[in-house]
Motif scaffolding. Structure first.
Motif, mmCIF file in Angstrom:
data_model
loop_
_atom_site.group_PDB
_atom_site.id
_atom_site.type_symbol
_atom_site.label_atom_id
_atom_site.label_comp_id
_atom_site.label_asym_id
_atom_site.label_seq_id
_atom_site.Cartn_x
_atom_site.Cartn_y
_atom_site.Cartn_z
ATOM 1 N N LEU A 218 0.863 -1.176 0.000
ATOM 2 C CA LEU A 218 0.000 0.000 0.000
ATOM 3 C C LEU A 218 0.901 1.228 0.000
ATOM 4 O O LEU A 218 2.078 1.130 -0.326
ATOM 5 C CB LEU A 218 -0.916 -0.019 1.232
ATOM 6 N N PRO B 282 -10.819 -0.863 4.660
ATOM 7 C CA PRO B 282 -12.181 -0.355 4.826
ATOM 8 C C PRO B 282 -13.088 -1.406 5.453
ATOM 9 O O PRO B 282 -12.756 -2.583 5.497
ATOM 10 C CB PRO B 282 -12.624 -0.027 3.391
ATOM 11 N N MET B 283 -14.260 -0.952 5.951
ATOM 12 C CA MET B 283 -15.186 -1.882 6.610
ATOM 13 C C MET B 283 -16.207 -2.413 5.612
ATOM 14 O O MET B 283 -16.590 -1.731 4.678
ATOM 15 C CB MET B 283 -15.940 -1.143 7.706
ATOM 16 N N ARG C 159 2.972 0.997 4.196
ATOM 17 C CA ARG C 159 2.006 0.026 4.730
ATOM 18 C C ARG C 159 1.859 -1.123 3.742
ATOM 19 O O ARG C 159 2.270 -1.016 2.593
ATOM 20 C CB ARG C 159 0.658 0.695 4.946
ATOM 21 N N SER D 185 -14.641 -4.905 11.227
ATOM 22 C CA SER D 185 -13.973 -3.891 12.040
ATOM 23 C C SER D 185 -12.993 -3.046 11.239
ATOM 24 O O SER D 185 -12.642 -1.948 11.657
ATOM 25 C CB SER D 185 -13.250 -4.550 13.220
ATOM 26 N N GLY D 186 -12.547 -3.502 10.098
ATOM 27 C CA GLY D 186 -11.632 -2.715 9.284
ATOM 28 C C GLY D 186 -10.330 -2.392 9.986
ATOM 29 O O GLY D 186 -10.068 -1.249 10.314
ATOM 30 N N GLY E 171 -6.517 -1.425 10.702
ATOM 31 C CA GLY E 171 -5.526 -0.643 9.971
ATOM 32 C C GLY E 171 -6.172 0.193 8.889
ATOM 33 O O GLY E 171 -7.166 0.880 9.116
ATOM 34 N N ALA E 172 -5.616 0.104 7.667
ATOM 35 C CA ALA E 172 -6.116 0.915 6.558
ATOM 36 C C ALA E 172 -7.258 0.240 5.822
ATOM 37 O O ALA E 172 -7.778 0.776 4.849
ATOM 38 C CB ALA E 172 -4.979 1.195 5.582
#
Lengths: 326, 374
Positions: A228, A257-258, A232, A251-252, A254-255
């Protein structure tokens, strides 16, 4: 000393000094840097009595939190400069981060890699009980998906009896067998639960589509992960249990998304997890350098290219004309 | 092949065979030989031909035969191009015959020309060395004057002017191949019209999750302060048109154009989204309760750009690391893409489902030559 003094003007002396200095710093840092093991030691040193029954102990959870988490997340979980606010994340996020060994983290500036969990299952249960009781704001965040199977039971959590506790050989053997049976029963119960969950998915095709459109960009088509921005990375997901995959989606971490249960419904998540599990059971094509599971042929090609380049370089070096003054 | 059949130096045939790689007996006297033979002016054709007229005639006929074969091959290429229409070659089983015919006839044609020319050079043309000293530029008037005479003389020597059968068949062999590139241009048509700028998104079209094909409401994303999902337009049966045989009535081409990333932007303490400077009033009206929709197709070369980092709200393309800022109208923050991802205006319909309120703000996908024109 004379031996060194005589050689201090040798052309290679500079290199030797640099290599020695690098080795010294490297070994020194490795010895002094804090590790997760020490964090575990500090956690255990908090004088918490481990319990064998399934009941949770909120007081013990508080002790663990104050000892292990509060430095970064503050005593009320409201977060500090080094750790995020925990009040809205929900128990699924806590369970995910701790059970994958990412928390507690010794280096909050970097992304945490997956490690072995530093707490026992009981300690984690206590911690989550304390979180739900004291820190979580209302119903915020996602619940732990308890109907989704986690990892297989750990062999070490079913300790064999000690020989010294028994009078005679017969009773020892009996106890040994009982412990073994207990473990096997737990394992079988887990496997039945796991099979029911994975085989319960009847439209893995849809799971594949969901994975390929929403997950594969970061975690790669093979589940091998990828890069990333800003250093990351998206971790590889071959070790993840169904429950961890589920928790990551809701819960998503770190980076990431949920993907809440209203966008991808629980049974659709089941299809997706079932697909990831089939991905995980695909044999790794192997190869000596294990490049993103590309397989031996591709790795062979890469090695061939690099190897030939090295051979050409060697040939040039060997046959180069020597300079007149050397 | 021995020296006798490859007599480039135009040496008399009496010279004994030599082993390839050893110097010729005369090599050390090249300069003198050149002086003797250097081309002071056009030779008379009769003086330069060492080949008997009979051999030349045989060569002419053989070369012409090759050129006729090449001509037939070229015609065959054009015919096989038109025998299979674009619809038919889409079927792989028929496509392979088309490929085999096109390749085979083109091979025949090119090989025929090559073989004919080889025969021509070996049997008809005279063989002698021409030494052309490197002169000062420009050429002297005298040389310029003699050039056309020399050129015509050479044409005559080579047999090109004197042997009409071979000349005409050669021209005939070249003709179909010369026309072929012009005809092949047909494949670039028809012109795309506005296909590249228009997608199935329109006012009031609902969106569905890609993969599960379930319609989405804004409340579905309310549980996700950092949510993201890939979505497609929902096609109703009356919109299927010619795509009726695709599942859900949307062709893969249309999917590739219309796929979007629905992103729920995180809100600050006042419940507002921290939009960037590029988010004009108009663009903010294209969002709904912090949900924003962008084309998923990277504007660089069209990869699906869907690495979304919720912490930095960056959208990253895995192919060449083009990075877009979702909070700032998908402005490019890094990488080779040079325009933002097109934004899709969204809203809700009377039943509370998320809908598009129009087409993309710009043409989706990689930039093409006239994308900015209306």
């Amino acid at each position: 000393m004379k031996w060194i003094t005589a050689r201090r003007r040798h052309p290679l002396a500079g290199y030797v000094v640099v290599i020695l200095a690098l080795a010294l710093f490297g070994v020194g840092y490795a010895a002094l840097a804090p590790t997760a093991d020490q964090a575990q030691a500090r956690t255990l040193a908090a004088d918490v009595s481990s319990q064998d029954d399934a009941d949770v102990d909120v007081a013990e959870g508080r002790a663990i939190f104050d000892q292990t988490c509060a430095t970064c997340h503050n005593y009320d979980g409201s977060g500090t400069e080094t750790g995020p606010d925990l009040r809205d994340v929900g128990p699924a996020a806590i369970d995910f981060q701790v059970s994958t060994g990412r928390m507690p983290s010794m280096n909050p500036n970097a992304q945490m890699p997956r490690k072995d969990m530093v707490m026992s299952e009981q300690e984690l249960a206590n911690l989550i009980a304390y979180y739900n009781a004291e820190i979580r704001s209302g119903e915020a965040g996602a619940e732990i998906p308890t109907d989704v199977p986690d990892h297989a039971p750990d062999r070490e959590s079913f300790p064999s009896p000690l020989r010294s506790d028994f009078e005679d050989e017969e009773s020892y053997e009996e106890a040994l067998e009982e412990a073994e049976n207990e473990y096997q029963a737990a394992l079988e119960a887990y496997e039945a639960e796991y099979d029911a969950y994975i085989a319960g998915a009847d439209n893995t095709d849809m799971g594949m589509k969901l994975y390929l459109t929403n997950c594969a960009h970061c975690h790669s088509w093979s589940g091998g992960g990828g890069a990333l921005t800003d250093g990351r990375w998206a971790p590889e997901i071959h070790d993840a249990s169904p429950r961890e995959i589920y928790e990551a989606m809701v819960s998503g971490p770190g980076a990431m998304p949920m993907f809440s249960d209203t966008v991808i419904e629980p049974d659709e998540k089941q299809e997706l997890i079932s697909y990831v599990k089939t991905l995980q059971t695909e044999p790794n094509a192997g190869g000596p350098i294990d490049l993103q599971r590309v397989g031996q042929v591709a790795e062979g090609f890469i090695s061939w290219t690099i190897g030939l380049a090295l051979i050409v370089a060697c040939a040039i070096w060997i046959t180069a004309k020597q300079r007149a003054h050397d | 092949m021995t020296d006798k059949t490859n007599n480039d130096n135009n040496e008399p045939d009496e010279i004994p065979d030599r082993v390839v790689g050893t110097p010729t007996a005369e090599e050390h006297t090249v300069a003198e030989a050149e002086a003797e033979r250097s081309h002071e002016g056009p030779y008379k054709a009769s003086e330069t031909h060492h080949r008997p007229e009979e051999q030349q005639r045989r060569g002419e006929k053989l070369a012409s035969l090759w050129f006729v074969i090449a001509f037939l091959g070229g015609i065959g290429f054009l015919v096989s191009y038109f025998v299979f229409g674009p619809e038919e070659i889409a079927d792989p089983r028929i496509g392979q015959y088309s490929n085999a015919l096109l390749g085979g006839t083109l091979t025949l044609s090119l090989f025929g020309i090559g073989a004919g020319m080889t025969v021509w050079a070996r049997n008809v043309m005279p063989h002698y060395e021409v030494a052309s000293p490197y002169d000062e530029l420009p050429s002297s008037e005298k040389e310029k004057g003699s050039f056309s005479a020399f050129f015509m003389q050479s044409a005559d020597e080579s047999g090109f002017t004197r042997r009409p059968l071979m000349r005409r068949t050669l021209i005939a062999a070249m003709l179909p191949l010369g026309i072929a590139p012009i005809i092949l241009l047909r494949d670039t048509g028809p012109l795309p019209g506005d296909k590249l700028k228009v997608t199935p998104w329109a006012d009031g079209r609902r969106m569905v999750v890609e993969g599960t094909h379930r319609e989405i409401r804004p409340e579905d994303l309310a549980q996700d302060p950092y949510g993201m999902i890939s979505a497609l337009p929902l096609m109703h049966e009356e919109d299927y048109g010619e795509n009726v045989h695709y599942p859900h009535g949307i062709s893969l081409n249309d999917q590739a154009k219309s796929v979007i990333l629905l992103i729920k932007m995180p809100t600050n303490e006042e419940g507002q989204v921290d939009w960037g400077e590029e988010m004009t009033e108009e663009r903010r009206n294209w969002t709904h309760e912090g949900i924003i929709a962008y084309s998923k197709i990277c504007t660089h070369v069209g990869c699906p750009a869907a690495l979304y980092e919720r912490t930095t709200h960056r959208i990253l393309c895995p192919c060449h690391q083009s990075t877009f800022d979702a909070a700032n109208a998908a402005e490019v923050v890094f990488g080779p893409a040079h325009r933002p991802l097109p934004q899709l205006p969204i809203g809700v319909d009377s039943e509370g489902y998320l809908v598009s309120t129009g087409d993309f703000s710009e043409a989706p996908g990689p930039t093409f030559w006239d994308y900015a024109k209306d």
